[in-house]
Motif scaffolding. Structure first.
Motif, PDB file in Angstrom:
ATOM      1  N   THR A 150       0.818  -1.215   0.000  1.00 50.84           N
ATOM      2  CA  THR A 150       0.000   0.000   0.000  1.00 50.84           C
ATOM      3  C   THR A 150       0.851   1.265   0.000  1.00 50.84           C
ATOM      4  O   THR A 150       0.638   2.171  -0.819  1.00 50.84           O
ATOM      5  N   ALA A 151       1.807   1.355   0.935  1.00 49.89           N
ATOM      6  CA  ALA A 151       2.598   2.580   1.036  1.00 49.89           C
ATOM      7  C   ALA A 151       3.421   2.837  -0.232  1.00 49.89           C
ATOM      8  O   ALA A 151       3.367   3.953  -0.779  1.00 49.89           O
ATOM      9  N   PRO A 152       4.198   1.860  -0.736  1.00 45.66           N
ATOM     10  CA  PRO A 152       4.927   2.155  -1.974  1.00 45.66           C
ATOM     11  C   PRO A 152       4.007   2.451  -3.162  1.00 45.66           C
ATOM     12  O   PRO A 152       4.314   3.319  -3.978  1.00 45.66           O
ATOM     13  N   PHE A 153       2.865   1.748  -3.248  1.00 45.49           N
ATOM     14  CA  PHE A 153       1.956   2.016  -4.364  1.00 45.49           C
ATOM     15  C   PHE A 153       1.318   3.404  -4.229  1.00 45.49           C
ATOM     16  O   PHE A 153       1.070   4.073  -5.237  1.00 45.49           O
ATOM     17  N   PHE A 154       1.067   3.823  -3.004  1.00 42.76           N
ATOM     18  CA  PHE A 154       0.529   5.161  -2.747  1.00 42.76           C
ATOM     19  C   PHE A 154       1.443   6.222  -3.356  1.00 42.76           C
ATOM     20  O   PHE A 154       0.990   7.125  -4.076  1.00 42.76           O
ATOM     21  N   TYR A 155       2.743   6.117  -3.088  1.00 46.53           N
ATOM     22  CA  TYR A 155       3.679   7.118  -3.610  1.00 46.53           C
ATOM     23  C   TYR A 155       3.943   6.935  -5.095  1.00 46.53           C
ATOM     24  O   TYR A 155       4.191   7.919  -5.814  1.00 46.53           O
ATOM     25  N   LEU A 156       3.856   5.694  -5.575  1.00 46.72           N
ATOM     26  CA  LEU A 156       3.976   5.470  -7.012  1.00 46.72           C
ATOM     27  C   LEU A 156       2.822   6.120  -7.758  1.00 46.72           C
ATOM     28  O   LEU A 156       3.020   6.785  -8.788  1.00 46.72           O
ATOM     29  N   ALA A 157       1.599   5.937  -7.257  1.00 46.13           N
ATOM     30  CA  ALA A 157       0.422   6.470  -7.943  1.00 46.13           C
ATOM     31  C   ALA A 157       0.440   7.993  -8.000  1.00 46.13           C
ATOM     32  O   ALA A 157       0.094   8.584  -9.025  1.00 46.13           O
ATOM     33  N   PHE A 158       0.846   8.638  -6.914  1.00 47.16           N
ATOM     34  CA  PHE A 158       0.756  10.094  -6.849  1.00 47.16           C
ATOM     35  C   PHE A 158       2.039  10.812  -7.280  1.00 47.16           C
ATOM     36  O   PHE A 158       1.968  11.932  -7.781  1.00 47.16           O
ATOM     37  N   LEU A 159       3.196  10.158  -7.090  1.00 47.40           N
ATOM     38  CA  LEU A 159       4.466  10.841  -7.361  1.00 47.40           C
ATOM     39  C   LEU A 159       5.359  10.111  -8.360  1.00 47.40           C
ATOM     40  O   LEU A 159       6.463  10.574  -8.650  1.00 47.40           O
ATOM     41  N   GLY A 160       4.907   8.979  -8.874  1.00 40.79           N
ATOM     42  CA  GLY A 160       5.684   8.255  -9.862  1.00 40.79           C
ATOM     43  C   GLY A 160       6.810   7.449  -9.246  1.00 40.79           C
ATOM     44  O   GLY A 160       6.967   7.378  -8.019  1.00 40.79           O
ATOM     45  N   PRO A 161       7.647   6.804 -10.089  1.00 40.10           N
ATOM     46  CA  PRO A 161       8.741   5.974  -9.589  1.00 40.10           C
ATOM     47  C   PRO A 161       9.711   6.719  -8.670  1.00 40.10           C
ATOM     48  O   PRO A 161      10.243   6.138  -7.715  1.00 40.10           O
TER      49      PRO A 161
END
Length: 311
Positions: A150-161
């Motif tokens: 959840t946490a890594p996907f959260f930042y991936l979705a909003f801020l990219g790689p």
């Protein structure tokens, strides 16, 4: 490649490929950098807390900037963007290893189950009986649904790689430096606090996804007040949320006396005390984690689309 497809493809690759052994992984590079950074800052005249704070800011921003440069390469940048996004997620591997421990328990191979569990948890497993193994597995699956996905996907979705790997850098620093021991209490303080801050929203989103998914699957509803009260019993401001959600939704307890590095830690009891984790409840939890993870993925991608349309 459209930017929206990267998170979706990364999640699909994570569930399909897991974490193949012997593949290069960026976390190993971050760990290597941290080992050398520790030696450098311990020989510096800076106070340990200030040195730790500078390390967190410098390394997280540096890694994020480097990833940003790599994925911005003309024509070919989409490939490292997809790989780095996939490599930052670990739900597939978590479920794979969780299912392996659960299967070994069903086959009554307790010793092999202990060995498999040892690769997932930091606690001592040598003396755990079947109930103890089940409870430890339930705790690590529910807690790591947030940390691994959840946490890594959260930042991936909003801020990219770049955002994902800035977060993963802080998370890795916390896992290596964020201990309350004489060696790490001061130097790792900033890493632990930064990880608490960055995981605050994702942890609560994970708990909400678990309880909502469980309700859709026919489990009794979990009251938000009960979830909040139970989660607040834990030392961590975040870890208790997904653990409490799983314990309350599936009506099985977590916590109690736990051995770490030969020392017994009295962890608070979450959920109904005395209700054990059965093979059936473990299988339900693993299914619940997968479905909740898919729901989180869809929700965050949709939220990103809505945010982008309003900007």
């Amino acid at each position: 490649m459209p930017w929206l497809t990267i998170p979706l493809l990364a999640a699909a690759l994570d569930l399909w490929l897991k974490d193949p052994p012997n593949w290069p992984h960026p976390v190993r590079l971050i760990g290597w950098l941290l080992d050398r950074l520790e030696r450098l800052v311990r020989s510096s005249p800076l106070p340990p807390r200030l040195a730790g704070l500078l390390c967190v800011l410098g390394l997280a921003l540096g890694v994020g900037f480097a990833v940003r440069l790599i994925v911005s390469l003309p024509m070919v940048g989409w490939f490292p963007a997809l790989y780095l996004s996939y490599a930052g997620l670990a739900l597939g591997g978590l479920l794979q290893e969780g299912r392996r421990v659960a299967r070994l328990l069903r086959e009554q191979d307790v010793e092999a189950a202990r060995t498999a569990l040892a690769g997932l948890v930091s606690r001592d497993v040598e003396h755990l009986d079947e109930n103890g193994i089940r409870r430890a597995l339930a705790e690590t699956v529910s807690e790591n649904l947030n940390d691994a996905f959840t946490a890594p996907f959260f930042y991936l979705a909003f801020l990219g790689p770049a955002g994902l790997w800035a977060y993963k850098t802080v998370s890795t620093m916390d896992s290596m430096w964020g201990y309350k021991t004489p060696r790490w209490r001061e130097l790792g303080w900033a890493a632990a606090r930064a990880d608490d801050l960055l995981a605050f929203v994702p942890a609560r989103l994970t708990a909400l996804a678990l309880t909502t998914t469980a309700r859709l699957l026919g489990r009794p509803a979990v009251r938000l007040s009960e979830l909040r009260r139970t989660a607040s019993l834990t030392e961590s401001p975040n870890a208790g949320w997904p653990m409490a959600a799983a314990a309350l939704a599936l009506r099985a307890g977590m916590g109690g006396p736990t051995s770490y590095f030969g020392q017994i830690k009295a962890k608070p009891w979450l959920g109904p005390e005395g209700e054990p984790w059965t093979d059936q409840k473990l299988n339900e939890l693993l299914r619940l984690a997968l479905l909740a993870g898919l729901g989180i993925c869809a929700t965050l991608v949709l939220a990103t689309v809505l945010v982008m349309q309003t900007l």
